[in-house]
Scaffold this active site. Structure first.
Site, PDB file in Angstrom:
ATOM      1  N   SER A 101       0.801  -1.075  -0.108  1.00 22.35           N
ATOM      2  CA  SER A 101       0.018   0.047   0.058  1.00 22.35           C
ATOM      3  C   SER A 101       1.102   1.334   0.032  1.00 22.35           C
ATOM      4  CB  SER A 101      -0.787   0.047   1.151  1.00 22.35           C
ATOM      5  OG  SER A 101      -1.866   0.982   1.145  1.00 22.35           O
ATOM      6  N   HIS A 237      -7.667  -5.406  -0.069  1.00 19.37           N
ATOM      7  CA  HIS A 237      -6.550  -4.481  -0.185  1.00 19.37           C
ATOM      8  C   HIS A 237      -5.504  -5.342   0.645  1.00 19.37           C
ATOM      9  CE1 HIS A 237      -4.254  -0.798  -0.452  1.00 19.37           C
ATOM     10  NE2 HIS A 237      -4.170  -0.583   0.874  1.00 19.37           N
TER      11      HIS A 237
END
Length: 265
Positions: A101, A237
């Site tokens: 991320s 995610h």
């Protein structure tokens, strides 16, 4: 904390970069840069999935762990610069830099710092993140959220122990660094003409990730003239959390060698 009130503080290198070597000679080093609000401890379990000849290094950002008393980061240079400077001797001779991320953007900047110093890493691996020249499509705007709203946004993304977020005393400790990280991630963008690395790039993402959609991951190919490889695994995610063996099987092509099975509990 203000620099006007306190003298400059230089953290110990092993507080900035955790060094978790395997058994025997270390063939390659894997540097891992955590996600926004993340810390080195969250990635320490990766040691058991790596071959013994892979040296695991994990970046620790200001405002957490042994760096808790430091001033919170204001820009990505505050995250990447100290990590690049604290790498152990010999670690850059055969180094793979990986981020997850926001950590992918930190990893990209670490590679650029090392490259400028003539120590270009062996490879860059980006996980669940937009290419560095793209604007953030999922900005959090933490400055507009109260603590409860910010916690709700974090829980929606996953990756943080809800028990910590639900415990008032623990939440009070971690919320400032989470706010700082998301504020950096919201606005970071590298000029496309400058977004270049002189090494192979691998990108990995989840097929159901709303933050870094799988269809956008191919844009990372634009930052290198070397080999580019992309992988999409099932999940959101934090797709790797439920399938670490599969994730490391994919990662093995960038790091080299073969992933190992974790020891029995």
């Amino acid at each position: 904390m203000s620099n006007d009130q306190y003298p400059a503080f230089t953290p110990a290198p092993d507080d900035v970069v955790w060094d978790l070597p395997g058994q025997g000679p270390q063939r390659v080093s894997l540097l891992v840069l955590p996600h926004a609000g993340g810390n080195a401890h969250a990635y320490a379990e990766w040691r058991q999935y790596l071959p013994d000849d892979v040296r695991l290094l994990i970046g620790q950002y200001p405002g957490r762990g042994a760096r808790f008393a430091e001033e919170l980061p204001r820009g990505i240079a505050d995250l990447a610069g100290p990590v690049a400077a604290a790498l152990p001797a010999g670690a850059t001779e055969d180094l793979v830099v990986l981020g997850h991320s926001m950590g992918s953007l930190v990893a990209f900047e670490v590679v650029r710092i090392l490259q400028a110093a003539g120590r270009t890493p062996r490879a860059l691996v980006a996980s669940a993140c937009r290419a560095p020249f793209l604007a953030n499509p999922c900005a959090v705007y933490p400055q507009l959220l109260d603590d409860d709203e910010l916690v709700a946004a974090i829980k929606e993304r996953g990756g943080t122990d809800d028990g910590i977020l639900d415990e008032p005393e623990l939440r009070e400790i971690i919320i400032p660094s989470i706010r700082a990280d998301f504020a950096i991630d919201d606005v970071y963008r590298c000029e496309e003409s400058e977004a270049r690395v002189d090494c192979p790039v691998t990108v990995i993402g989840g097929d159901a990730d709303p933050v870094a959609p799988a269809a956008s991951l191919g844009r990372w190919a634009q930052i290198t003239d070397h080999a580019f490889t992309s992988y999409v695994l099932p999940g959101g995610h934090f797709y790797f959390q439920q399938q670490l063996p599969e994730f490391f099987a994919v990662l093995a092509s960038a790091v080299g060698g073969h992933a190992t099975a974790p020891a029995a509990a």
